[in-house]
Structures are given as structure tokens and as C-alpha cells.
Scaffold this active site. Sequence first.
Site, short mmCIF file in Angstrom:
data_model
loop_
_atom_site.label_atom_id
_atom_site.label_comp_id
_atom_site.label_asym_id
_atom_site.label_seq_id
_atom_site.Cartn_x
_atom_site.Cartn_y
_atom_site.Cartn_z
N LYS A 24 -3.41 -8.72 -0.78
CA LYS A 24 -4.59 -9.59 -0.77
C LYS A 24 -4.33 -10.92 -1.48
CE LYS A 24 -7.25 -8.65 1.33
NZ LYS A 24 -7.17 -8.79 2.81
N GLY A 25 -3.06 -11.33 -1.47
CA GLY A 25 -2.73 -12.62 -2.06
C GLY A 25 -2.58 -13.73 -1.04
N SER A 63 -11.02 -9.13 -3.46
CA SER A 63 -10.50 -9.07 -2.09
C SER A 63 -9.98 -7.68 -1.76
CB SER A 63 -9.38 -10.09 -1.91
OG SER A 63 -9.86 -11.41 -1.92
#
EC number: 2.8.2.-
Length: 314
Positions: free
Chosen positions: A71-72, A162
Amino acid sequence: MAAFLLGAVLLIVQPEIVPSRPAINSKTETSQSVQRELLKKTSQKNDFKENIHSNGSCRQLPQTIIIGVRKGGTRALLEMLSLHPDIAAAESEVHFFDWEDHYRNGLQWYINQMPFSYPHQITVEKTPAYFTSPKVPERVYNMNESMRLLLILRDPSERVLSDYTQVFYNHMQKHKPYPSIEQFLIKDGELNVDYKAINRSLYYIHMENWLKYFPLDHIHIVDGDKLIKDPFPEIEKVERFLKLSPQINASNFYFNKTKGFYCLRDSGRERCLHESKGRAHPQVDTWLLEKLHEYFHEPNKKFFELVGRTFDWH
């Protein structure tokens, strides 16, 4: 001729077996035995023939891996990097180094997951789980100690949200109930530091593990927050790190007001990331966000000191 080609590929694939840079604990796997097992599977003629295309392209081990973080922005990074003609990217997350059933298949299986590429191209694969998997750095090092690694990071608190959002929507699509984020973040009135999403955001712990095997100049850190706001400068830095000719331009990116993020333009064709990307995070009380920011303050500071660089995080 086939025997000559096979010998050449084995020379390329087989890394020199040397001790890892740190002293390795006796409980960790012995690199020599692992390599022997992997290379047994690599020497199969039939598999080798399947990796050669009549147009001169072939499958090869990646020279670059996007190792994380989950989720980066790894998918966005891969899609943007694929705009470069000298990049050949694996479409799916391979999970070779972190999934035991995949790793046991050997290097030839890994090669089979790669796209066909030409000699001048760099093959790239991305699996975000690699960054936080303890066994992965040593395994990558044993395959290729010169590997160029890409790591994309976001504000740890935002990454936690996220992370939750992705799992939440996965459950919703299957019509399965899922607890609120507060139920994960709070335990006995305090921040639940055992929540896996929080652990994945303790970047310095995982980075220390990678630095046992790879020098810092082999790991390029992409600022995921800046990539979202203004992607071109970040992609320029990646091009330089990979020693690619500057082929990607600002004109390759345009802001889509409807979606609220940048999309790609390639040879007149426009495309955006999948609708699952850029989803709105759940509403979280201010006091809980402040607890997250406070918790990550010291870990972030340790990470900045470790990599000699600061990021605009809370």
C-alpha cells in the site's frame, strides 16, 4: 548450439556463492545448499528452450525488484516505470522469495514467471510483501548480490489506513462483514501495536534487515506521497538509479480530475490505474490519528537516521 546456449544461461543465472556480508546465524538456511537445489531445477533443457523466443527475446532473472512496501504505491510505480521502452515488467506479483511453495520450485520456475525481454531491457518484478518478510533479503542476495532494489514508502499512518481499506473492500466484495478500523487500532483503550498493519509501517525494523545484505546505494527509496502529487520528478530519479536513458517525460502524466490522481499517457493512449487504487480512507477520529502520529514519531526518526534522509511525514 543448444548446449552452448544452455551453458551461457547457467553462467548468467548462477551467482558466485560467497558468504553474506553479515555473519549469518547458524539457524538460517545455508546458502550453498539452497543454491545447489535451485540450480538443479534451472538446468532442465525443456524449460530452457521454452524461455527463448524466435524474435530474439527471452525470459531472464530480474535485474531490479520492487520490494515494497504494501500500500505504498508499488503498482503505480511499476506502471509508470513501464512507460520506459527499456523496461520489461512482470504483470503479477510473483511471491517467489516469501512463499515457501514457490521458492521450493527453484530459479527456473522464477524465470518462467518473467516476461520475454530483449538483451538491452531491464526485467522488473514487484512483490510488496518482500520488504517485511524476514527471509527475503538473504534469499535475494544469494541469487544476485548486485540486485538493484526499489522501495516506495508513504507516511506510515496513511499506509496503515490504506492497508485497512484494501482488506475492508476485499471483504465487502465478497459480502462478508468486517470490523471497523477502530476495533483494530484500539485495545483496552490504547493503541493496538500488535495490529499487523502497524507493524508493516515500522520501516526501520525491516530496513535494518535489508541493509545486512545490500548497501544503501543499491536500494532506491521512492517517496510515495510525492509520487501521488507530482509523479514525474520521482520517476526521473528512478531512471537515474537504474541508469536508464531519460525517456519518460512530464507529458506522460496528466491529472484526472474525476479520479483525483494522475493517469498515464503513452503514445497517445491514456490509461489510469485500476479503480481499486486511490480509494477513500475510512473516517478516523482526530484523537486516534494523533495517537498513530505520536506512536510513529520515534520509529520514523530511527528510519531517517538509518537512510540519511528525511520525509515529510507526521
